[in-house]
Design a protein around this motif. Structure first.
Motif, PDB file in Angstrom:
ATOM      1  N   VAL A 166       0.849  -1.191   0.000  1.00 55.95           N
ATOM      2  CA  VAL A 166       0.000   0.000   0.000  1.00 55.95           C
ATOM      3  C   VAL A 166       0.881   1.236   0.000  1.00 55.95           C
ATOM      4  O   VAL A 166       1.869   1.306   0.759  1.00 55.95           O
ATOM      5  CB  VAL A 166      -0.923   0.014   1.238  1.00 55.95           C
ATOM      6  CG1 VAL A 166      -1.728   1.301   1.298  1.00 55.95           C
ATOM      7  CG2 VAL A 166      -1.850  -1.195   1.210  1.00 55.95           C
ATOM      8  N   SER A 167       0.557   2.211  -0.849  1.00 57.46           N
ATOM      9  CA  SER A 167       1.318   3.457  -0.892  1.00 57.46           C
ATOM     10  C   SER A 167       1.214   4.184   0.437  1.00 57.46           C
ATOM     11  O   SER A 167       0.133   4.303   1.013  1.00 57.46           O
ATOM     12  CB  SER A 167       0.782   4.355  -2.015  1.00 57.46           C
ATOM     13  OG  SER A 167       0.904   3.714  -3.271  1.00 57.46           O
ATOM     14  N   PHE A 168       2.342   4.667   0.937  1.00 59.92           N
ATOM     15  CA  PHE A 168       2.358   5.401   2.207  1.00 59.92           C
ATOM     16  C   PHE A 168       3.467   6.438   2.141  1.00 59.92           C
ATOM     17  O   PHE A 168       4.649   6.095   2.055  1.00 59.92           O
ATOM     18  CB  PHE A 168       2.582   4.453   3.378  1.00 59.92           C
ATOM     19  CG  PHE A 168       2.499   5.133   4.718  1.00 59.92           C
ATOM     20  CD1 PHE A 168       1.277   5.486   5.258  1.00 59.92           C
ATOM     21  CD2 PHE A 168       3.650   5.419   5.434  1.00 59.92           C
ATOM     22  CE1 PHE A 168       1.198   6.101   6.492  1.00 59.92           C
ATOM     23  CE2 PHE A 168       3.584   6.042   6.666  1.00 59.92           C
ATOM     24  CZ  PHE A 168       2.351   6.390   7.196  1.00 59.92           C
ATOM     25  N   LEU A 169       3.072   7.737   2.159  1.00 59.43           N
ATOM     26  CA  LEU A 169       4.011   8.841   2.005  1.00 59.43           C
ATOM     27  C   LEU A 169       4.814   8.621   0.718  1.00 59.43           C
ATOM     28  O   LEU A 169       4.239   8.500  -0.347  1.00 59.43           O
ATOM     29  CB  LEU A 169       4.901   8.956   3.244  1.00 59.43           C
ATOM     30  CG  LEU A 169       4.149   9.273   4.558  1.00 59.43           C
ATOM     31  CD1 LEU A 169       5.107   9.308   5.733  1.00 59.43           C
ATOM     32  CD2 LEU A 169       3.379  10.572   4.435  1.00 59.43           C
ATOM     33  N   ASN A 170       6.138   8.552   0.799  1.00 58.36           N
ATOM     34  CA  ASN A 170       6.945   8.375  -0.412  1.00 58.36           C
ATOM     35  C   ASN A 170       7.349   6.924  -0.652  1.00 58.36           C
ATOM     36  O   ASN A 170       8.159   6.645  -1.535  1.00 58.36           O
ATOM     37  CB  ASN A 170       8.211   9.243  -0.330  1.00 58.36           C
ATOM     38  CG  ASN A 170       7.887  10.724  -0.343  1.00 58.36           C
ATOM     39  OD1 ASN A 170       6.943  11.146  -1.011  1.00 58.36           O
ATOM     40  ND2 ASN A 170       8.660  11.508   0.389  1.00 58.36           N
ATOM     41  N   GLY A 171       6.779   6.028   0.129  1.00 60.05           N
ATOM     42  CA  GLY A 171       7.135   4.626  -0.023  1.00 60.05           C
ATOM     43  C   GLY A 171       5.899   3.750  -0.035  1.00 60.05           C
ATOM     44  O   GLY A 171       4.848   4.149  -0.536  1.00 60.05           O
ATOM     45  N   SER A 172       6.021   2.554   0.507  1.00 59.08           N
ATOM     46  CA  SER A 172       4.894   1.635   0.560  1.00 59.08           C
ATOM     47  C   SER A 172       5.027   0.740   1.777  1.00 59.08           C
ATOM     48  O   SER A 172       6.110   0.579   2.342  1.00 59.08           O
ATOM     49  CB  SER A 172       4.830   0.784  -0.708  1.00 59.08           C
ATOM     50  OG  SER A 172       5.980  -0.029  -0.821  1.00 59.08           O
ATOM     51  N   LEU A 173       3.896   0.164   2.183  1.00 58.69           N
ATOM     52  CA  LEU A 173       3.859  -0.741   3.322  1.00 58.69           C
ATOM     53  C   LEU A 173       3.354  -2.099   2.865  1.00 58.69           C
ATOM     54  O   LEU A 173       2.402  -2.196   2.084  1.00 58.69           O
ATOM     55  CB  LEU A 173       2.919  -0.201   4.412  1.00 58.69           C
ATOM     56  CG  LEU A 173       3.311   1.112   5.094  1.00 58.69           C
ATOM     57  CD1 LEU A 173       2.182   1.585   6.007  1.00 58.69           C
ATOM     58  CD2 LEU A 173       4.598   0.940   5.887  1.00 58.69           C
ATOM     59  N   GLY A 174       3.992  -3.158   3.355  1.00 62.37           N
ATOM     60  CA  GLY A 174       3.509  -4.504   3.082  1.00 62.37           C
ATOM     61  C   GLY A 174       2.404  -4.848   4.062  1.00 62.37           C
ATOM     62  O   GLY A 174       2.605  -4.788   5.280  1.00 62.37           O
ATOM     63  N   GLU A 175       1.231  -5.206   3.541  1.00 66.35           N
ATOM     64  CA  GLU A 175       0.080  -5.432   4.416  1.00 66.35           C
ATOM     65  C   GLU A 175       0.330  -6.562   5.409  1.00 66.35           C
ATOM     66  O   GLU A 175       0.093  -6.407   6.604  1.00 66.35           O
ATOM     67  CB  GLU A 175      -1.150  -5.761   3.566  1.00 66.35           C
ATOM     68  CG  GLU A 175      -2.390  -5.989   4.408  1.00 66.35           C
ATOM     69  CD  GLU A 175      -3.552  -6.489   3.594  1.00 66.35           C
ATOM     70  OE1 GLU A 175      -4.552  -6.914   4.196  1.00 66.35           O
ATOM     71  OE2 GLU A 175      -3.468  -6.472   2.346  1.00 66.35           O
ATOM     72  N   ARG A 176       0.808  -7.701   4.924  1.00 68.00           N
ATOM     73  CA  ARG A 176       1.015  -8.832   5.838  1.00 68.00           C
ATOM     74  C   ARG A 176       2.050  -8.488   6.907  1.00 68.00           C
ATOM     75  O   ARG A 176       1.868  -8.828   8.082  1.00 68.00           O
ATOM     76  CB  ARG A 176       1.468 -10.062   5.064  1.00 68.00           C
ATOM     77  CG  ARG A 176       1.847 -11.226   5.961  1.00 68.00           C
ATOM     78  CD  ARG A 176       2.179 -12.470   5.175  1.00 68.00           C
ATOM     79  NE  ARG A 176       0.971 -13.097   4.656  1.00 68.00           N
ATOM     80  CZ  ARG A 176       0.989 -14.189   3.893  1.00 68.00           C
ATOM     81  NH1 ARG A 176       2.145 -14.740   3.539  1.00 68.00           N
ATOM     82  NH2 ARG A 176      -0.138 -14.720   3.461  1.00 68.00           N
ATOM     83  N   ALA A 177       3.120  -7.798   6.513  1.00 75.43           N
ATOM     84  CA  ALA A 177       4.159  -7.438   7.478  1.00 75.43           C
ATOM     85  C   ALA A 177       3.595  -6.538   8.572  1.00 75.43           C
ATOM     86  O   ALA A 177       3.885  -6.724   9.764  1.00 75.43           O
ATOM     87  CB  ALA A 177       5.322  -6.743   6.769  1.00 75.43           C
ATOM     88  N   VAL A 178       2.757  -5.565   8.187  1.00 71.42           N
ATOM     89  CA  VAL A 178       2.163  -4.660   9.176  1.00 71.42           C
ATOM     90  C   VAL A 178       1.257  -5.435  10.125  1.00 71.42           C
ATOM     91  O   VAL A 178       1.277  -5.224  11.345  1.00 71.42           O
ATOM     92  CB  VAL A 178       1.376  -3.536   8.473  1.00 71.42           C
ATOM     93  CG1 VAL A 178       0.583  -2.723   9.493  1.00 71.42           C
ATOM     94  CG2 VAL A 178       2.321  -2.628   7.709  1.00 71.42           C
ATOM     95  N   MET A 179       0.452  -6.351   9.582  1.00 70.74           N
ATOM     96  CA  MET A 179      -0.468  -7.122  10.412  1.00 70.74           C
ATOM     97  C   MET A 179       0.291  -8.017  11.402  1.00 70.74           C
ATOM     98  O   MET A 179      -0.067  -8.115  12.576  1.00 70.74           O
ATOM     99  CB  MET A 179      -1.384  -7.968   9.528  1.00 70.74           C
ATOM    100  CG  MET A 179      -2.225  -7.188   8.548  1.00 70.74           C
ATOM    101  SD  MET A 179      -3.605  -6.307   9.307  1.00 70.74           S
ATOM    102  CE  MET A 179      -4.810  -7.619   9.403  1.00 70.74           C
ATOM    103  N   VAL A 180       1.350  -8.667  10.925  1.00 71.46           N
ATOM    104  CA  VAL A 180       2.132  -9.554  11.797  1.00 71.46           C
ATOM    105  C   VAL A 180       2.837  -8.746  12.886  1.00 71.46           C
ATOM    106  O   VAL A 180       2.796  -9.106  14.075  1.00 71.46           O
ATOM    107  CB  VAL A 180       3.156 -10.363  10.980  1.00 71.46           C
ATOM    108  CG1 VAL A 180       4.156 -11.062  11.908  1.00 71.46           C
ATOM    109  CG2 VAL A 180       2.446 -11.390  10.105  1.00 71.46           C
ATOM    110  N   VAL A 181       3.495  -7.661  12.489  1.00 74.35           N
ATOM    111  CA  VAL A 181       4.191  -6.819  13.470  1.00 74.35           C
ATOM    112  C   VAL A 181       3.205  -6.250  14.484  1.00 74.35           C
ATOM    113  O   VAL A 181       3.489  -6.197  15.687  1.00 74.35           O
ATOM    114  CB  VAL A 181       4.964  -5.689  12.760  1.00 74.35           C
ATOM    115  CG1 VAL A 181       5.497  -4.687  13.775  1.00 74.35           C
ATOM    116  CG2 VAL A 181       6.114  -6.262  11.938  1.00 74.35           C
TER     117      VAL A 181
END
Length: 224
Positions: free
Chosen positions: A84-99
């Motif tokens: 997912v786009s976030f500011l000037n980069g992106s976030l991995g959905e699964r990584a965010v959910m696990v963390v």
């Protein structure tokens, strides 16, 4: 061209997340027999300022398991490739959910261990005892964030299979936003129940809520 096969979440990661989700319940079960019936329930800068029943402690493992387990369930429903786009980069959905799942579990475990340690301290057994129930002021706003975050994350799991790319990213962003709200709710609950006192509860909750909502706004601003 065939669509990429969904990548299952690693069994090791799943096992670690589940163990952490259950860890507060395990810690409380092990120490339950050693705890007095009336325990310190809140501390401020000067020490213990509220006493209550040890049954109040059950709220920590219960909320931790529901929140952490919900995030783990969301992580297992993703394919592992969504970003997912976030500011000037992106976030991995699964990584965010696990963390987020791990963070909620650790917050619950550390706060409960600190609470148990305080309840077993020598000074906890004496002095004037004033019992009180958990208040809406302490858990009201955190509960709203926890429930709203879990519902937002789980609601976004029902993404249509034929969703267009923009709509697909919106669903992924909603799940990440839900994870952020759950973590904010867990942190608010711990600080309010065990650390902050008086008007600082409102100030602390407002500050954490504001930071969390800024992240949520940045994630979802394309669809607001």
């Amino acid at each position: 061209m065939d669509e990429p096969t969904a990548k299952p979440l690693s069994p090791v990661v799943t096992a670690v997340c589940l163990l952490l989700a259950f860890s507060p319940a395990i810690a409380l079960a092990v120490s339950w027999g050693m705890l007095p019936d009336v325990i310190p329930a809140h501390w401020d800068a000067e020490g213990i300022d509220r006493w209550g029943s040890k049954v109040e402690m059950v709220a920590v493992p219960a909320v931790t398991f529901l929140a952490s387990g919900g995030l783990l369930f969301g992580a297992r429903r993703t394919t592992g490739d969504e970003r997912v786009s976030f500011l000037n980069g992106s976030l991995g959905e699964r990584a965010v959910m696990v963390v987020s799942s791990i963070c909620v579990s650790l917050v619950g475990l550390v706060s409960l261990i600190c609470w148990i340690t305080g309840a077993l301290a020598p000074e906890a057994a004496g002095g004037a005892i004033e019992t009180a129930t958990l208040s809406w002021q302490v858990f009201g706003v955190p509960a709203i964030f926890l429930v709203a975050g879990i519902l937002l994350a789980l609601r976004a799991l029902n993404m249509p299979e034929d969703a267009e790319m923009l709509l697909e990213e919106q669903y992924h962003a909603q799940r990440i936003a839900g994870a952020i709200m759950v973590v904010a709710g867990a942190v608010m609950a711990v600080l309010s129940a065990l650390v902050l006192s008086g008007t600082m509860i409102q100030v602390g909750q407002a500050a954490i809520a504001a930071v969390a909502m800024v992240f949520v706004f940045v994630l979802l601003k394309r669809w607001l």
